[in-house]
Design a protein around this motif. Structure first.
Motif, short mmCIF file in Angstrom:
data_model
loop_
_atom_site.label_atom_id
_atom_site.label_comp_id
_atom_site.label_asym_id
_atom_site.label_seq_id
_atom_site.Cartn_x
_atom_site.Cartn_y
_atom_site.Cartn_z
N GLN A 83 0.84 -1.18 0.00
CA GLN A 83 0.00 0.00 0.00
C GLN A 83 0.88 1.23 0.00
OE1 GLN A 83 -3.25 0.01 -0.14
NE2 GLN A 83 -3.68 -2.15 0.15
N ALA A 84 0.35 2.31 -0.55
CA ALA A 84 1.04 3.59 -0.44
C ALA A 84 0.71 4.17 0.92
CB ALA A 84 0.60 4.54 -1.55
N VAL A 85 1.64 4.06 1.85
CA VAL A 85 1.34 4.43 3.23
C VAL A 85 1.83 5.85 3.50
CG1 VAL A 85 1.45 2.10 4.07
CG2 VAL A 85 3.54 3.45 3.99
N LEU A 86 1.20 6.44 4.48
CA LEU A 86 1.57 7.78 4.90
C LEU A 86 2.64 7.69 5.98
CD1 LEU A 86 -2.00 9.31 5.19
CD2 LEU A 86 -0.40 9.57 3.29
N PRO A 87 3.40 8.76 6.21
CA PRO A 87 4.35 8.74 7.33
C PRO A 87 3.61 8.52 8.64
CG PRO A 87 4.78 10.59 5.86
CD PRO A 87 3.49 9.99 5.41
N ASN A 88 4.26 7.80 9.54
CA ASN A 88 3.70 7.52 10.87
C ASN A 88 2.43 6.71 10.82
OD1 ASN A 88 5.76 8.97 12.11
ND2 ASN A 88 4.63 10.88 11.93
N PHE A 130 4.83 2.45 17.17
CA PHE A 130 3.49 2.30 17.73
C PHE A 130 3.19 3.53 18.59
CE2 PHE A 130 6.43 0.31 20.64
CZ PHE A 130 6.00 0.70 21.89
N LEU A 131 1.91 3.74 18.81
CA LEU A 131 1.46 4.97 19.46
C LEU A 131 1.99 5.06 20.89
CD1 LEU A 131 -0.38 7.40 18.82
CD2 LEU A 131 -2.24 6.18 19.94
N LYS A 148 -1.15 -4.47 22.18
CA LYS A 148 -0.39 -5.15 23.23
C LYS A 148 0.86 -4.37 23.58
CE LYS A 148 0.53 -8.95 25.69
NZ LYS A 148 -0.37 -9.56 26.69
N LEU A 149 1.52 -3.81 22.57
CA LEU A 149 2.70 -2.99 22.82
C LEU A 149 2.35 -1.76 23.64
CD1 LEU A 149 4.51 -3.12 19.35
CD2 LEU A 149 4.83 -4.61 21.33
N CYS A 150 1.24 -1.13 23.32
CA CYS A 150 0.80 0.05 24.06
C CYS A 150 0.52 -0.30 25.52
CB CYS A 150 -0.44 0.66 23.41
SG CYS A 150 -0.17 1.31 21.75
N SER A 224 16.43 11.54 23.49
CA SER A 224 17.32 10.93 22.50
C SER A 224 16.55 9.94 21.64
CB SER A 224 18.49 10.23 23.19
OG SER A 224 18.01 9.20 24.03
N GLY A 225 16.67 10.06 20.35
CA GLY A 225 16.01 9.15 19.41
C GLY A 225 14.54 9.42 19.21
N ALA A 226 14.01 10.49 19.79
CA ALA A 226 12.58 10.78 19.66
C ALA A 226 12.36 11.67 18.44
CB ALA A 226 12.05 11.47 20.92
N HIS A 227 12.23 11.05 17.25
CA HIS A 227 11.98 11.82 16.04
C HIS A 227 10.53 12.26 15.96
CE1 HIS A 227 15.96 10.67 14.78
NE2 HIS A 227 15.67 9.38 14.89
N ASN A 228 9.65 11.52 16.60
CA ASN A 228 8.23 11.85 16.59
C ASN A 228 7.70 11.69 18.00
OD1 ASN A 228 5.36 11.82 16.30
ND2 ASN A 228 5.64 11.40 14.13
N SER A 229 7.12 12.73 18.54
CA SER A 229 6.68 12.70 19.93
C SER A 229 5.45 11.82 20.14
CB SER A 229 6.36 14.12 20.40
OG SER A 229 5.36 14.71 19.59
N GLU A 230 4.71 11.49 19.06
CA GLU A 230 3.48 10.71 19.20
C GLU A 230 3.73 9.21 19.08
OE1 GLU A 230 0.59 12.03 16.44
OE2 GLU A 230 0.48 14.07 17.24
N TYR A 231 4.87 8.83 18.51
CA TYR A 231 5.13 7.42 18.27
C TYR A 231 6.48 7.04 18.84
CZ TYR A 231 1.15 7.44 15.11
OH TYR A 231 -0.11 7.54 14.60
N GLN A 232 6.64 5.76 19.11
CA GLN A 232 7.90 5.22 19.58
C GLN A 232 8.09 3.82 19.02
OE1 GLN A 232 7.86 4.77 23.85
NE2 GLN A 232 5.76 3.98 23.86
#
Length: 865
Positions: A83-88, A130-131, A148-150, A224-232
């Motif tokens: 699929q053509a996926v969006l970032p994040n 994941f969120l 489960k990860l969340c 450190s390593g947090a490129h996106n604050s909403e995901y990890q």
């Protein structure tokens, strides 16, 4: 004309799944992942499909195929549709977790030899985003397959919060214990009011600075390593947990140094006697051991509650997930029955194939629009609902914290005396436990209320969507069919009643399947609980092993320090026990966190295997075997599931071993800090003991007497050079005889000890030879009855036992040698003191010095420790 109605229904399922994928939050693909997916695109899809059909293997339409090394063509459940996926974005691959999971093939057909392993799945899963959630209600709005990860990330967050609260409670208790001692000294007027406040202020500021340093380091780790604050990613989370543990160990070591510094400052400023300082230090150590015991018990109970909360969360999420699937499943049932009725009309020539396809296409489009509307409404309204509840939750939490600070301040403002230590510790700990329990109950209540609110919302939306779908079917039968087929309205009403009669058992069948899935899910949770119990047991065994080993080490060290008093030895043992309690308490939390990380690593494969198992059980219950081929097929699927379970168990053990090795490394670091700190404690104790001994030996009165005697002898007219030289020569001759006798006794004693050691070594070798002979006699039986690993363990135990025995013999020999030399040294010291005293007496008599000689006792008994 070719009948393509079934293709339309399958297309409906496929389109709906693809829409659910593109609408969901998703993972950021790496360049490596895109290359892998591009390599999987093959122009031979038709050939692979033909091979699958020939092999009687049915796959979902949009399933990727990947040839395996054994020549078979198995789809990987790790692979996602191209699929053509969006970032994040987070790709939606769960058939049970998707709102629009309408494909029935992957649920009802268990004949597929689907495997859960992929050459790229492990690396991709480690880097999968994941969120990042802060509380459980946020999970209810997630559309991700990685719920489960969340949930496990929330468990890790609660463990960190628990560790922070307990560490803060320990700091406050230490300050208050110190304050009680200061208050006692202030009332006895041993320190001034200014000094009292100054010491307390210094210690409070030092602890605040220590906490600021820790917070700063933790903040750097979080950023450190947090490129996106909403995901990890799981990789980032594992790194943060590892660095957090390192920071906590460093902070723990710094806290030990700070408490020792605080005690020293207090004792120096109060200017109390050495005996009083020793008593206060030992008493304060005992109080802190009591504090550690209370905190350890509280931490264990709270950690088990946190783990139990994880299972409650999973039950609530599963319930909401089940509600999400109501409308998609009902859509499938309604469309299938409509298709069957239209097929029947086509056979009776009331409808042409083209007309039937047009009707199904229109109904397909209408159902799809309603399903998309239902999905959007569920997502949007549930997010709005949770957002409002989180705002209320934040307000309640702030009010609760204000009340908590007020109650703690009221308790800490009270004046306690040295006799009230136990009362204060119990009161403050009970208050902290009360606050933690109240906070816990508040969060649990809010979690349940949020889940019920979302469930009520989904039921309401389901009712509306179901009513709309019924209206669409009524319109088809009562308005469209009479015009297209020429049937009467009454006949169309009978068709609608037939459709409704056929719909009820279909929905009942689906509800039965849903209940079976729920039961299987509960069984899976019970299995996970057993795994967690095993983790707790393993942690307890490790703690017991470490505790016994460390106690043995410190006892061995203390046994070598024979010169110390019993009071000093007890202080060293208590100090070691106190520091070891901190290390073991940290070990408990870290082992639980690593168990959660192991669960997170295996979560996807576990869920996929569980889906495969559920599909097989449901298929087996709904379609019993009718012939030999079906029976063989079911046996093959069962064999495949068992094989995958073994692989998963092996991978889980490997992951557990990896984390265990990391845990051992962290324990070694903490124990190294413990050893260094205890070396300083023992060094200070030895220094204090040496100063006390030196104070006993060097008497100021005796030294003053000698100086006065020398002055008097020089001024005396009775002492001549010959007389004094004769006295000195006699004194030197006597000293020479004493030292010569000492050397002879020393040599004789060493020879005697060497002979005893040789005899013990001879006896030990004889015992070892007898043991080796016995082992050779039973070697054949051992080889047959024991595995290689068991024999290796026995050999290891044998070597360790021999090593410990050698060490014990060597230590006993050194101890006897030390005691013997110490006894000879005491005897030499006494003889030299007697000779010196006789010389001083004779010199005073010769010089006619009218000074009374303060003769020291000639026999000084020293402890032969």
């Amino acid at each position: 004309q070719k009948d393509d109605s079934q293709r339309l229904l399958e297309s409906f399922n496929c389109d709906e799944k693809e829409h659910a994928v593109t609408k969901s939050k998703a993972e950021p693909y790496t360049l490596k992942e895109e290359m892998v997916l591009e390599e999987n695109e093959s122009p031979l899809n038709s050939n692979i499909t033909a091979f699958a059909l020939k092999a009687k293997v049915i796959y979902p339409i949009n399933q990727k195929f990947r040839p395996l090394a054994d020549g078979s063509s198995n789809p990987s459940l790790h692979e996602n549709p191209k699929q053509a996926v969006l970032p994040n974005q987070v790709m939606e691959t769960s058939t049970s977790g998707s709102l629009g999971s309408l494909s029935q093939g992957d649920k009802e057909d268990c004949s597929s030899s689907t495997t859960i392993h992929s050459t790229t799945s492990d690396d991709r899963f480690q880097a999968r985003a994941f969120l990042k959630v802060t509380c459980f209600p946020e999970v209810l709005t997630c559309e991700s397959f990685d719920i489960k990860l969340c949930l496990c990330s929330l468990l890790l967050k609660d463990l960190i919060l628990l560790d922070t609260e307990i560490r803060k409670e320990k700091h406050v208790m230490f300050i208050q214990i110190l304050k009680i001692y200061l208050t006692d000294f202030y009332h006895k007027k041993k320190i001034t009011d200014d000094l009292f406040k100054k010491i307390l202020l210094i210690q409070e500021n030092d602890f605040e600075e220590l906490q600021k340093q820790l917070d700063s380091r933790l903040q750097n780790t979080e950023m450190s390593g947090a490129h996106n604050s909403e995901y990890q990613t799981l990789e980032d989370l594992e790194r943060k947990e590892r660095e957090y543990s390192e920071h906590i160990i460093d902070n723990m070591e710094a806290f030990w140094k700070q408490t020792d510094k605080a005690q020293q400052v207090f004792l120096d400023q109060s200017k109390c006697s050495s005996a009083k300082a020793t008593k206060i230090t030992m008493d304060l150590t005992k109080r802190m051991i009591t504090v550690e015991g209370l905190l350890n018990e509280s931490q264990d109970l709270q950690a088990m509650d946190i783990q139990e909360r994880l299972f409650n969360w999973e039950l609530m999420v599963k319930m909401i997930d089940s509600l999400k699937s109501y409308i998609p499943e009902e859509c499938k049932c309604r469309l299938n029955i409509v298709s069957n009725i239209l097929d029947h009309l086509t056979v009776k020539n009331n409808l042409s194939v083209r007309q039937k396809e047009e009707l199904l296409t229109d109904l397909h489009k209408a159902f799809w629009e309603q399903l998309a509307h239902f999905t959007n409404e569920c997502v949007q309204q549930s997010k709005d609902l949770i957002l409002k509840r989180l705002e209320c939750r934040a307000k309640k939490r702030e009010e609760f914290k204000d009340r908590q600070k007020a109650e703690q301040g009221c308790l800490l403002s009270k004046t306690f005396h040295t006799g009230d230590f136990n009362d204060f510790l119990k009161a403050y700990h009970d208050l902290s436990e009360k606050h933690r329990q109240a906070q816990w109950e508040l969060e649990e209540e809010d979690d349940c209320e949020s889940t019920e609110a979302v469930a009520d919302l989904y039921k309401e939306l389901y009712s509306k969507a179901s009513h709309t779908l019924s209206e669409l079917v009524n319109e088809l039968f009562l308005q469209t069919l009479p015009v297209v087929t020429g049937l009467s309205v009454r006949e169309c009403e009978l068709l609608k009643e037939e459709w409704h009669e056929n719909l009820v058992p279909q929905l009942e069948k689906w509800d039965t399947h849903r209940q079976k899935r729920w039961k299987l899910f509960q069984e899976q949770l019970l299995q996970e609980k057993k795994l967690w119990i095993n983790e707790y047991t393993l942690s307890a065994v490790m703690q017991k092993h470490l505790s016994e080993k460390q106690e043995k080490i410190i006892q061995g060290v203390v046994s070598r320090l024979g010169c110390l008093s019993d009071e000093s030895i007890n202080y060293i043992l208590q100090k070691h026990q106190l520091l070891l309690c901190s290390v073991l308490r940290r070990l408990t939390l870290r082992s639980i966190g690593m168990a959660a990380l192991t669960c997170m690593r295996m979560s996807r494969k576990k869920s996929l295997l569980q889906e495969l198992r559920e599909q097989h059980i449901l298929q087996k219950d709904s379609s019993p075997c009718q012939d030999e081929d079906q029976w063989q097929l079911q046996k093959a699927v069962e064999s495949h599931i068992l094989e995958e379970e073994e692989k998963l168990e092996e991978e889980t053990q490997q992951t557990h071993l990896e984390f265990h090795q990391q845990l051992v490394t962290e324990i070694q670091e903490a124990l190294q800090f413990l050893q260094q700190h205890m070396e300083q404690v023992i060094g200070r104790t030895l220094l204090q003991h040496a100063r006390q001994e030196a104070g006993k030996k060097n008497s100021d009165d005796e030294q003053e007497f000698k100086e006065r005697l020398v002055e008097a002898a020089v001024e005396s007219v009775y002492g001549t050079s010959n007389n004094i030289n004769r006295l000195v020569q006699n004194y030197y001759q006597q000293v020479g005889k004493i030292t010569e006798g000492y050397e002879g006794k020393k040599l004789q004693q060493l020879k005697s000890l060497q002979a005893e050691r040789s005899e013990r070594n001879r006896l030990r070798k004889n015992e070892e030879n007898e043991q080796t002979w016995k082992e050779k006699q039973t070697k054949g039986i051992l080889n047959i009855s024991s595995t290689v690993q068991q024999r290796m363990v026995l050999q290891q135990k044998k070597v360790l036992t021999q090593f410990e025995l050698h060490q014990q013999i060597r230590l006993e020999s050194l101890k006897q040698k030390l005691l013997g030399l110490h006894h000879l040294e005491n005897e030499l010291e006494n003889q030299l003191r007697e000779a010196e005293q006789d010389f001083v007496t004779e010199l005073a008599t010769l010089a006619r010095v009218p000074i009374a000689v303060k003769k020291q006792p000639s026999k000084r008994s020293k402890p032969a420790g």
